[in-house]
Motif scaffolding. Sequence first.
Motif, short mmCIF file in Angstrom:
data_model
loop_
_atom_site.label_atom_id
_atom_site.label_comp_id
_atom_site.label_asym_id
_atom_site.label_seq_id
_atom_site.Cartn_x
_atom_site.Cartn_y
_atom_site.Cartn_z
N ARG A 57 0.84 -1.20 0.00
CA ARG A 57 0.00 0.00 0.00
C ARG A 57 0.87 1.25 0.00
N ILE A 58 1.99 1.19 0.73
CA ILE A 58 2.89 2.34 0.80
C ILE A 58 3.46 2.65 -0.58
N ALA A 59 3.85 1.60 -1.29
CA ALA A 59 4.41 1.79 -2.63
C ALA A 59 3.38 2.48 -3.53
N ALA A 88 -15.03 11.90 5.50
CA ALA A 88 -15.46 10.57 5.07
C ALA A 88 -14.27 9.74 4.60
N ARG A 89 -13.39 10.43 3.83
CA ARG A 89 -12.19 9.73 3.35
C ARG A 89 -11.30 9.29 4.50
N ALA A 90 -11.12 10.25 5.46
CA ALA A 90 -10.25 9.93 6.59
C ALA A 90 -10.79 8.73 7.35
N GLU A 91 -12.13 8.71 7.55
CA GLU A 91 -12.71 7.59 8.28
C GLU A 91 -12.54 6.28 7.53
N ALA A 92 -12.71 6.38 6.22
CA ALA A 92 -12.52 5.18 5.39
C ALA A 92 -11.08 4.69 5.51
N GLU A 93 -10.15 5.65 5.55
CA GLU A 93 -8.73 5.31 5.65
C GLU A 93 -8.45 4.61 6.99
N VAL A 94 -9.02 5.18 8.08
CA VAL A 94 -8.83 4.57 9.40
C VAL A 94 -9.37 3.14 9.39
N ALA A 95 -10.56 2.99 8.78
CA ALA A 95 -11.15 1.66 8.73
C ALA A 95 -10.24 0.69 7.97
N LYS A 126 -7.04 0.97 7.63
CA LYS A 126 -5.86 0.68 8.46
C LYS A 126 -6.19 -0.38 9.50
N HIS A 127 -7.37 -0.25 10.11
CA HIS A 127 -7.77 -1.23 11.10
C HIS A 127 -7.80 -2.63 10.51
N VAL A 128 -8.37 -2.69 9.31
CA VAL A 128 -8.43 -3.99 8.64
C VAL A 128 -7.03 -4.54 8.44
N ALA A 129 -6.12 -3.62 7.99
CA ALA A 129 -4.74 -4.05 7.76
C ALA A 129 -4.10 -4.52 9.06
N GLU A 130 -4.35 -3.75 10.17
CA GLU A 130 -3.80 -4.13 11.46
C GLU A 130 -4.34 -5.48 11.91
N LEU A 131 -5.65 -5.65 11.69
CA LEU A 131 -6.25 -6.93 12.09
C LEU A 131 -5.62 -8.08 11.33
N ASP A 132 -5.38 -7.82 10.03
CA ASP A 132 -4.71 -8.85 9.21
C ASP A 132 -3.38 -9.21 9.83
N LEU A 133 -2.62 -8.13 10.19
CA LEU A 133 -1.30 -8.30 10.74
C LEU A 133 -1.36 -9.08 12.06
#
Lengths: 231, 371
Positions: free
Chosen positions: B2-4, B113-120, B122-129
């Motif tokens: 995602r960073i790339a 709205a975008r920021a909240e979507a982004e947080v969500a 990130k949470h999904v990514a963290e949960l994956d991790l």
Amino acid sequence: MASELILVVDDEPQIRRVVRNSLADEASRVIEAANGASAIDLAAAERPTLIILDLGLPDMAGIDVCREIRQWSTATIIVLSARHSDGEKVALLDAGADDYMTKPFNPAELRARVRAQLRRVRLSEVVGPTEILDLDDLSIDLAKPSLKKAGVAIHLTKTEWAVLRALVRHAGRTMTHQQLFHDVWGNTYGDMHSLLRVHIRSLRRKIEGDPVRPRLIVTEPGVGYRFEHEL
Amino acid sequence: MRIALRRAHGGVRALEIAAWFAALGIVTAAMLEVRSRLNEAHVTLAYLLVVQGASARGGRPLGMLLAAVAFLCFDWFFLPPYGTFALSDPMNWLVLLAFLATSLVSAQLLYRARAEAEVARKHVAELDLLAGVAAESRALQESHRAKDAVLASVSHDLRTPLTTIKALAHEMSEAGDERAVIVEQEADRLNRFVADMLDLSRISSGMIPDLQPNEADDLLGAAAQRVSGRLGDRELQIRLDPAEPILLGRFDFAQTLRVLVNLLENAAKYSPSHGTIELAAFRDGPNLCLTVSDRGPGIPASERELVFEPFYRRSTGPPDVGGAGLGLSIARGLAELQGGSLSYEVRDGGGSVFTIRLKAVSIGELSDGSD
């Protein structure tokens, strides 16, 4: 003089043989079981005074045998284990075992421990729970309660009395941190290790000759404390 | 990954901004063509569409910038008199300000709205991790459990015959056979060796220590009790720092006790008969130090690190010292497992000092309850 029945539980016939030989003088009769299920059956049918229980049984975990028997029997249980782990020792004492020995054991020591346990049983049958103890220069009266050292009265706090009472009532037997904590505070919440440490420390200051080398309240590392006193 | 993507996104950022300004230009030019037939509402709606599109795609700063430029274009091109920023009808100020306010509010809302979507996301990514880490640690636990099971069965299988040998030898020696005494001693020796090997494998497989705040005097007392009767005619002296009423450290009581007992037995082995062994505890800055000192021959400089190697045996000392040379390496391993250390120093006036350094704890750091 010996009228006790001892049950030896081990799946190795050689070990049952050496245990039986070591204990021949201590018991009127020694019976044997080679697995957990028959140990439970025999314990129920014959009501032995004392059980020597090996942990490495083929059919069930030794700790389950211990827990099962403890539910309906007051027989003294001495566990033999090849594992030498403090965690296991704590679990077994919490499950109702009275003593714990590691393999390979010294037969003379096994005999001494069995003798001590049987003496405890006999004494509690004859005179009931001991309330007054005289040890060297120390006199403990649990009923009053009062404590004198070299004739001088010593003040104990309520909690210190509760700790001392619990330990003395189980004299010669290691109480795990959890058992002692439950006995004194009636629950198992909170930081029991540090609470116990504080009170054991102040008790030792008051009753031990040299608190750094305690003779009465002995630390059993990783397991608990024991009131070291021959009844 | 995602960073790339985001970095590539940043690279085309200038292009994106230019595109939105071009869109604004095109909309403006198109509306200029039909200016006579448009009223303020048409212009407002067209510009709002562009501004919101930019806010949604390019973010809040782009949206706001575009809103400001659209505001100026609106005034310049579509509000009479045309070609100036002056306004003939004061009511048009209301139109312009309303447009600007709507644009800014919508840019802000879209941004949130975008920021909240982004947080969500990130949470999904963290949960994956986290799920990955959990799976890994489960696998690690499984492998530890498997290792423990192997060690348990090995110790059981080795100790069961040793139990029989020892017990029978004991029986025979009680019956007067002196050779049986030796058999029993050798069985004990073999048992110690089994215990050492198991310890060594536990240490190397990363046994997890039970770190708790403990008192030094409790530990020293337990060590003295454990070795009583095993030091022969040697005297054990315990020294505690009188300046520190309660010496505390964060360590695994049972394991540290084993290290101390090992060092004390070692000291007894190498001490002269009727010698004094000193066991001391003191605080040294962030460390709780435990020392075992003897008046033995000491260790030659060339061997001072070697003695901590497994299977190393000292060249000096009594020849009958039976052991596999594992004691000190296990002692050091157990100290290091707790984040501590074990080191050797020459003692002033002759002999050895072994020092265990552990993490000290101040009383204030503990929340001890008492009545």
